[in-house]
Design a protein around this motif. Structure first.
Motif, PDB file in Angstrom:
ATOM      1  N   ALA A  62     -10.326 -14.851  22.078  1.00 54.29           N
ATOM      2  CA  ALA A  62      -9.170 -14.928  21.177  1.00 54.29           C
ATOM      3  C   ALA A  62      -8.950 -13.609  20.448  1.00 54.29           C
ATOM      4  CB  ALA A  62      -9.390 -16.046  20.159  1.00 54.29           C
ATOM      5  N   GLN A  63      -7.688 -13.306  20.250  1.00 54.00           N
ATOM      6  CA  GLN A  63      -7.354 -12.111  19.485  1.00 54.00           C
ATOM      7  C   GLN A  63      -7.296 -12.447  18.002  1.00 54.00           C
ATOM      8  OE1 GLN A  63      -3.693 -10.485  21.365  1.00 54.00           O
ATOM      9  NE2 GLN A  63      -4.980  -8.720  21.798  1.00 54.00           N
ATOM     10  N   GLY A  64      -7.745 -11.502  17.193  1.00 51.09           N
ATOM     11  CA  GLY A  64      -7.661 -11.653  15.756  1.00 51.09           C
ATOM     12  C   GLY A  64      -6.722 -10.613  15.172  1.00 51.09           C
TER      13      GLY A  64
ATOM     14  N   GLU B 222     -12.506  -3.923  14.906  1.00 55.91           N
ATOM     15  CA  GLU B 222     -11.536  -2.967  15.445  1.00 55.91           C
ATOM     16  C   GLU B 222     -10.131  -3.269  14.920  1.00 55.91           C
ATOM     17  OE1 GLU B 222      -9.505  -1.609  19.696  1.00 55.91           O
ATOM     18  OE2 GLU B 222     -11.464  -2.614  19.706  1.00 55.91           O
ATOM     19  N   ALA B 223      -9.792  -4.552  14.784  1.00 55.24           N
ATOM     20  CA  ALA B 223      -8.474  -4.911  14.230  1.00 55.24           C
ATOM     21  C   ALA B 223      -8.339  -4.373  12.815  1.00 55.24           C
ATOM     22  CB  ALA B 223      -8.296  -6.431  14.250  1.00 55.24           C
ATOM     23  N   ALA B 224      -9.417  -4.467  12.024  1.00 57.38           N
ATOM     24  CA  ALA B 224      -9.384  -3.936  10.660  1.00 57.38           C
ATOM     25  C   ALA B 224      -9.224  -2.424  10.674  1.00 57.38           C
ATOM     26  CB  ALA B 224     -10.656  -4.329   9.917  1.00 57.38           C
ATOM     27  N   ALA B 225      -9.904  -1.745  11.616  1.00 56.45           N
ATOM     28  CA  ALA B 225      -9.765  -0.291  11.731  1.00 56.45           C
ATOM     29  C   ALA B 225      -8.334   0.100  12.084  1.00 56.45           C
ATOM     30  CB  ALA B 225     -10.742   0.238  12.785  1.00 56.45           C
TER      31      ALA B 225
ATOM     32  N   GLN C 206      -6.771  -9.859   4.952  1.00 58.47           N
ATOM     33  CA  GLN C 206      -6.672 -11.172   5.559  1.00 58.47           C
ATOM     34  C   GLN C 206      -6.958 -11.064   7.048  1.00 58.47           C
ATOM     35  OE1 GLN C 206      -2.650 -12.435   4.555  1.00 58.47           O
ATOM     36  NE2 GLN C 206      -3.432 -13.720   2.904  1.00 58.47           N
ATOM     37  N   ILE C 207      -7.685 -12.055   7.568  1.00 59.61           N
ATOM     38  CA  ILE C 207      -7.984 -12.125   8.993  1.00 59.61           C
ATOM     39  C   ILE C 207      -7.580 -13.498   9.492  1.00 59.61           C
ATOM     40  CG2 ILE C 207      -9.805 -12.082  10.740  1.00 59.61           C
ATOM     41  CD1 ILE C 207     -11.397 -10.252   8.950  1.00 59.61           C
ATOM     42  N   GLN C 208      -6.923 -13.540  10.652  1.00 55.34           N
ATOM     43  CA  GLN C 208      -6.597 -14.830  11.237  1.00 55.34           C
ATOM     44  C   GLN C 208      -6.550 -14.703  12.751  1.00 55.34           C
ATOM     45  OE1 GLN C 208      -2.747 -15.997   9.800  1.00 55.34           O
ATOM     46  NE2 GLN C 208      -1.632 -14.569  11.085  1.00 55.34           N
ATOM     47  N   ALA C 209      -6.885 -15.802  13.437  1.00 54.53           N
ATOM     48  CA  ALA C 209      -6.820 -15.831  14.894  1.00 54.53           C
ATOM     49  C   ALA C 209      -5.366 -16.045  15.321  1.00 54.53           C
ATOM     50  CB  ALA C 209      -7.703 -16.940  15.435  1.00 54.53           C
TER      51      ALA C 209
ATOM     52  N   GLU D 151       1.847   0.381  -3.231  1.00 52.92           N
ATOM     53  CA  GLU D 151       1.184  -0.520  -2.305  1.00 52.92           C
ATOM     54  C   GLU D 151       1.638  -0.227  -0.876  1.00 52.92           C
ATOM     55  OE1 GLU D 151      -1.058  -2.871  -2.846  1.00 52.92           O
ATOM     56  OE2 GLU D 151      -1.095  -2.838  -5.044  1.00 52.92           O
ATOM     57  N   TRP D 152       0.673  -0.201   0.059  1.00 53.94           N
ATOM     58  CA  TRP D 152       0.952   0.045   1.467  1.00 53.94           C
ATOM     59  C   TRP D 152       0.360  -1.100   2.289  1.00 53.94           C
ATOM     60  CZ3 TRP D 152       3.697   4.537   2.612  1.00 53.94           C
ATOM     61  CH2 TRP D 152       3.800   5.473   1.574  1.00 53.94           C
ATOM     62  N   ASN D 153       1.034  -1.435   3.381  1.00 54.88           N
ATOM     63  CA  ASN D 153       0.607  -2.536   4.228  1.00 54.88           C
ATOM     64  C   ASN D 153       0.331  -2.047   5.644  1.00 54.88           C
ATOM     65  OD1 ASN D 153       1.355  -5.102   2.456  1.00 54.88           O
ATOM     66  ND2 ASN D 153       3.035  -3.647   2.271  1.00 54.88           N
ATOM     67  N   GLY D 154      -0.667  -2.642   6.278  1.00 57.35           N
ATOM     68  CA  GLY D 154      -0.965  -2.311   7.657  1.00 57.35           C
ATOM     69  C   GLY D 154      -1.542  -3.510   8.369  1.00 57.35           C
ATOM     70  N   HIS D 155      -1.376  -3.554   9.695  1.00 56.50           N
ATOM     71  CA  HIS D 155      -1.991  -4.640  10.446  1.00 56.50           C
ATOM     72  C   HIS D 155      -2.459  -4.121  11.794  1.00 56.50           C
ATOM     73  CE1 HIS D 155       1.766  -4.970  12.744  1.00 56.50           C
ATOM     74  NE2 HIS D 155       1.120  -5.779  13.572  1.00 56.50           N
ATOM     75  N   GLY D 156      -3.470  -4.791  12.327  1.00 53.63           N
ATOM     76  CA  GLY D 156      -4.015  -4.437  13.623  1.00 53.63           C
ATOM     77  C   GLY D 156      -4.436  -5.689  14.363  1.00 53.63           C
ATOM     78  N   VAL D 157      -4.429  -5.632  15.705  1.00 52.32           N
ATOM     79  CA  VAL D 157      -4.760  -6.782  16.535  1.00 52.32           C
ATOM     80  C   VAL D 157      -5.786  -6.362  17.576  1.00 52.32           C
ATOM     81  CG1 VAL D 157      -3.893  -8.500  18.161  1.00 52.32           C
ATOM     82  CG2 VAL D 157      -2.496  -7.830  16.210  1.00 52.32           C
ATOM     83  N   SER D 158      -6.835  -7.168  17.738  1.00 47.53           N
ATOM     84  CA  SER D 158      -7.863  -6.887  18.732  1.00 47.53           C
ATOM     85  C   SER D 158      -8.727  -8.125  18.906  1.00 47.53           C
ATOM     86  CB  SER D 158      -8.736  -5.705  18.290  1.00 47.53           C
ATOM     87  OG  SER D 158      -9.827  -5.512  19.175  1.00 47.53           O
ATOM     88  N   THR D 159      -9.424  -8.206  20.058  1.00 43.63           N
ATOM     89  CA  THR D 159     -10.400  -9.278  20.231  1.00 43.63           C
ATOM     90  C   THR D 159     -11.627  -9.027  19.360  1.00 43.63           C
ATOM     91  OG1 THR D 159     -11.297  -8.100  22.143  1.00 43.63           O
ATOM     92  CG2 THR D 159      -9.676  -9.831  22.578  1.00 43.63           C
ATOM     93  N   ASP D 160     -11.808  -7.795  18.895  1.00 45.63           N
ATOM     94  CA  ASP D 160     -12.888  -7.426  17.974  1.00 45.63           C
ATOM     95  C   ASP D 160     -12.275  -7.292  16.590  1.00 45.63           C
ATOM     96  OD1 ASP D 160     -14.752  -6.154  16.369  1.00 45.63           O
ATOM     97  OD2 ASP D 160     -15.478  -4.840  17.967  1.00 45.63           O
ATOM     98  N   ILE D 161     -12.670  -8.164  15.666  1.00 48.38           N
ATOM     99  CA  ILE D 161     -12.006  -8.182  14.365  1.00 48.38           C
ATOM    100  C   ILE D 161     -12.282  -6.920  13.572  1.00 48.38           C
ATOM    101  CG2 ILE D 161     -13.812  -9.308  13.004  1.00 48.38           C
ATOM    102  CD1 ILE D 161     -10.004  -9.996  12.990  1.00 48.38           C
TER     103      ILE D 161
END
Length: 537
Positions: A476-478, A502-505, A466-469, A490-500
Motif C-alpha cells: 500500500a502507498q502512504g 520516503e513519503a515524509a522526505a 499527517q500520514i494516511q494510507a 506556513e508552507w504545505n507539502g505532500h509526498g507519496v511512497s510505499t515507504d512512509i
C-alpha cells in the motif's frame, strides 16, 4: 422560559437576563474510559488545568475506586484546582464512597457523584435488586457521601428507561437525604428531544425537593441526538448539563460540550440561559485533547472541526466577501480561532481567487486573472485543496506541480535499540549541485527531516504532520502531509511512497522547493555544505 425573537436578537447577547446553566465536564471520567482515549496521570492533570481555564463549573476527575492510578489522578487534580468543583464518581457502595472522599480531601470545592441503575432492565439483569433495595441503597449512599464532601450528586443510571413514578420517588428520597443535584441520564442515547423535554417537565412537577436542588441532564449520542436532547432538557428546566470536549465517550460518545455551549450562546435570546464558559478557550481545549489522546476530530465537526469556519463553495465565498453574516452565525474568534478560511478548491469562484491573490501581494488585471483562473480550475480538479504556494506559482506562470529544483536521489535510515534514529540523504539540484547530509532524530522521520534541513539550508519549524494510507494491501502507498513555518509563513507539502519515511522526505522537499520558487534568489535557502554524494556528516 423560551421566547422567539429576530435573527439579530438570537445572534447577539444583548441585554437578555439569563439564568445560569452549570457545565459539568466528564471528559476525564466518562470520556477518558473510552477505548482509544485513555490518558495517564500527567495528561489528565494538563487537561484538568485547561478545563478550569475554560471555566467549567464541575470537573468529574475520575472514578477513584477503579484503580490506584485513577485515585492518584483525582487526588492530584483535587489538590491543584482552585476555582472549579472537583467531582469523583462512586457506585452506591460504601467502599467506593469512602475512596472518593479520600481522593477529594484536598479539594477547594468537592462533590461525590453517586449512581445506581434504576430501570427495570438494569434492576433485573445488572443488579438483581428490587425497587425497594435500589431506593434504600441510593439513600444510604447519599447520606454517607454527604459527610465526606461539600456537595452530593445522585444519578439514576438509565433514568430515561425507568418508570417515571419510580424515578420521581427515588429522586425525592435522594434529595431528602441531602443530594443537591439530581441527574437523569439518557445512558444509552435512546430518547428524542420531545421526550426528554416532557420527562424533565414531569420530573420537576413531581419530584419533592427544595428549589435549590438542580436537575441535570447527561445524554449519550447513540442516535446522534446527544446535543439536541441536552438542549431540550435545558428548555424544560435542567440547569446542569453533563458533557465532554469533542463529545468523546462510551460507544458513539457523549453530548459535545462545545456544541452545547455555543448553541446556548448564539441562541441566548431563545433559551434565556447562559454559561460561564470562556468560549475563546474552546478550540484550544479541543486541540489539547487531540494531542493528549492522539485521536483527531472529524473535519466537519461543529464548532471545533477544521471545516467549521471554512468555505469553498464559490456562492458562499462570494456572500462572505460581501457580508460575513450571510453564511456565518458566529465568529471563529468566539471559539478561539483566528479567522474564517476561504478554502480554494474546484468549487471556488473568481472573487475568492482574486481576494487571496491580493492577500499574497499579486494584483493581476482582469485579463491576467482570467488566465490564472483557467489554470487554477485545472489544478483544482487534480488537488483537493489549493495552497498559497500553488497560487504563487500560478501568478508567476509556473506549474505548481513541477518537480524540483531539489530531488531526492538517496535515502538511508536506521533505528537504534537504545532509542532515536539516524538518516542520511543525497539530494540533487537543478543547477547541478549534489549534496549529502546526515542527522540524528527521535525517530526515522525526524532524522530525515533534520538531514534535509541541513542539506538545503532551509530553516523549517514543523507545525503539522499527517500520514494516511491511500491504497490497500502489503504494498500500500502512504501519503505524508507536512505543514511547516518558514520566514513567518506556513508552507504545505505532500509526498507519496510505499515507504512512509520516503513519503515524509518527499513532502519536506516539496516545502523546500516551494520556498525556493517563491523566494528571491538572494534570499533562497542555501545549503550549509556542498558535499559529493556518499559523503558523511
Amino acid at each position: 422560559m423560551m421566547k422567539n425573537s429576530s435573527q439579530h436578537d438570537e445572534n447577539s447577547e444583548g441585554d437578555v437576563v439569563a439564568e445560569h446553566v452549570r457545565i459539568f465536564d466528564t471528559t476525564l471520567r466518562d470520556g477518558e474510559q473510552t477505548p482509544g482515549f485513555s490518558m495517564d496521570r500527567r495528561a489528565k492533570l494538563r487537561m484538568a488545568h485547561m478545563l478550569e481555564t475554560l471555566g467549567v463549573d464541575v470537573l468529574e476527575a475520575g472514578f477513584p475506586q477503579a484503580s490506584p492510578d485513577d485515585f492518584a489522578a483525582v487526588a492530584e487534580i483535587a489538590g491543584t484546582l482552585r476555582h472549579t468543583t472537583v467531582c469523583a464518581l462512586a457506585r452506591c457502595q460504601a467502599g467506593d464512597i469512602d475512596t472518593a472522599g479520600r481522593a477529594l480531601e484536598q479539594a477547594q470545592r468537592s462533590r461525590i457523584h453517586v449512581f445506581i441503575s434504576t430501570s427495570p432492565l438494569h434492576r433485573e439483569h445488572k443488579l438483581g435488586m428490587s425497587k425497594a433495595q435500589v431506593l434504600d441503597a441510593a439513600v444510604a449512599a447519599v447520606e454517607r457521601a454527604r459527610g465526606l464532601c461539600h456537595e452530593v450528586e445522585f444519578s439514576a443510571e438509565d433514568a430515561m428507561r425507568t418508570e417515571p413514578e419510580f424515578l420521581a420517588e427515588i429522586f425525592s428520597a435522594a434529595a431528602a437525604a441531602g443530594a443537591t443535584t439530581l441527574n437523569a441520564p439518557d445512558t444509552v442515547g435512546y430518547m428524542t428531544p420531545t421526550e426528554i423535554a416532557e420527562r424533565f417537565t414531569w420530573l420537576r412537577q413531581h419530584v419533592k425537593a427544595s428549589p435549590e436542588v438542580v436537575f441535570s441532564s447527561h445524554c449519550h449520542d447513540d442516535l446522534g441526538l446527544g446535543v439536541a436532547n441536552s438542549l431540550a432538557a435545558v428548555s424544560a428546566g435542567a440547569r446542569q448539563v453533563e458533557c465532554t470536549i469533542n463529545g468523546i465517550g462510551e460507544r458513539a460518545g457523549n453530548a459535545s460540550l462545545e456544541e452545547i455551549v455555543m448553541a446556548l450562546k448564539v441562541r441566548r435570546a431563545w433559551y434565556g440561559v447562559d454559561t460561564r464558559i470562556a468560549t475563546r478557550q474552546l478550540h484550544p481545549a479541543s486541540r489539547l485533547l487531540t494531542q493528549l489522546t492522539g485521536q483527531p476530530v472529524q473535519r466537519n465537526k461543529a464548532i471545533v472541526g477544521a471545516n467549521a469556519f471554512a468555505h469553498e463553495s464559490g456562492i458562499h465565498q462570494h456572500g462572505m466577501l460581501k457580508h460575513r453574516d450571510t453564511y456565518e452565525i458566529m465568529r471563529p474568534q468566539d471559539v478561539g480561532l483566528g479567522e474564517t478560511q476561504l478554502v480554494l478548491g474546484k468549487h471556488s469562484g473568481r472573487a475568492a481567487l482574486r481576494q487571496r491573490l491580493e492577500a499574497l501581494g499579486h494584483t493581476p488585471d482582469d485579463a491576467a486573472l482570467g488566465e490564472i483562473f483557467i489554470r487554477f480550475k485545472a489544478l483544482a480538479d487534480k488537488k483537493r485543496t489549493i495552497h498559497d504556494e500553488d497560487l504563487d506559482a500560478l501568478a508567476h506562470g509556473r506549474d505548481p506541480d513541477a518537480a524540483g529544483p531539489w530531488r531526492l536521489v538517496r535515502l538511508d535510515t536506521s533505528s537504534h535499540l537504545a532509542g532515536g534514529a539516524s538518516a542520511s540523504v543525497g539530494l540533487r539540484h537543478d543547477d547541478g549541485r549534489d549534496v549529502a547530509e546526515a542527522a540524528l532524530g527521535d525517530g526515522p522521520v525526524d532524522a530525515v527531516l533534520r538531514a534535509i534541513e541541513r542539506a538545503t539550508g532551509a530553516d523549517l519549524q514543523l507545525t503539522g504532520f499527517q500520514i494516511q494510507a491511500i491504497s490497500e494491501g502489503g504494498d500500500a502507498q502512504g501519503e505524508a502531509r507536512l505543514t511547516a513555518r518558514h520566514a513567518e509563513r506556513e508552507w504545505n507539502g505532500h509526498g507519496v511512497s510505499t515507504d512512509i519515511v520516503e513519503a515524509a522526505a518527499q513532502a519536506a522537499l516539496s516545502i523546500v522547493n516551494h520556498i525556493e520558487h517563491h523566494a528571491p534568489t538572494a534570499h533562497a535557502p542555501q545549503p550549509r555544505t556542498a558535499k559529493t554524494l556518499g559523503a558523511h556528516a
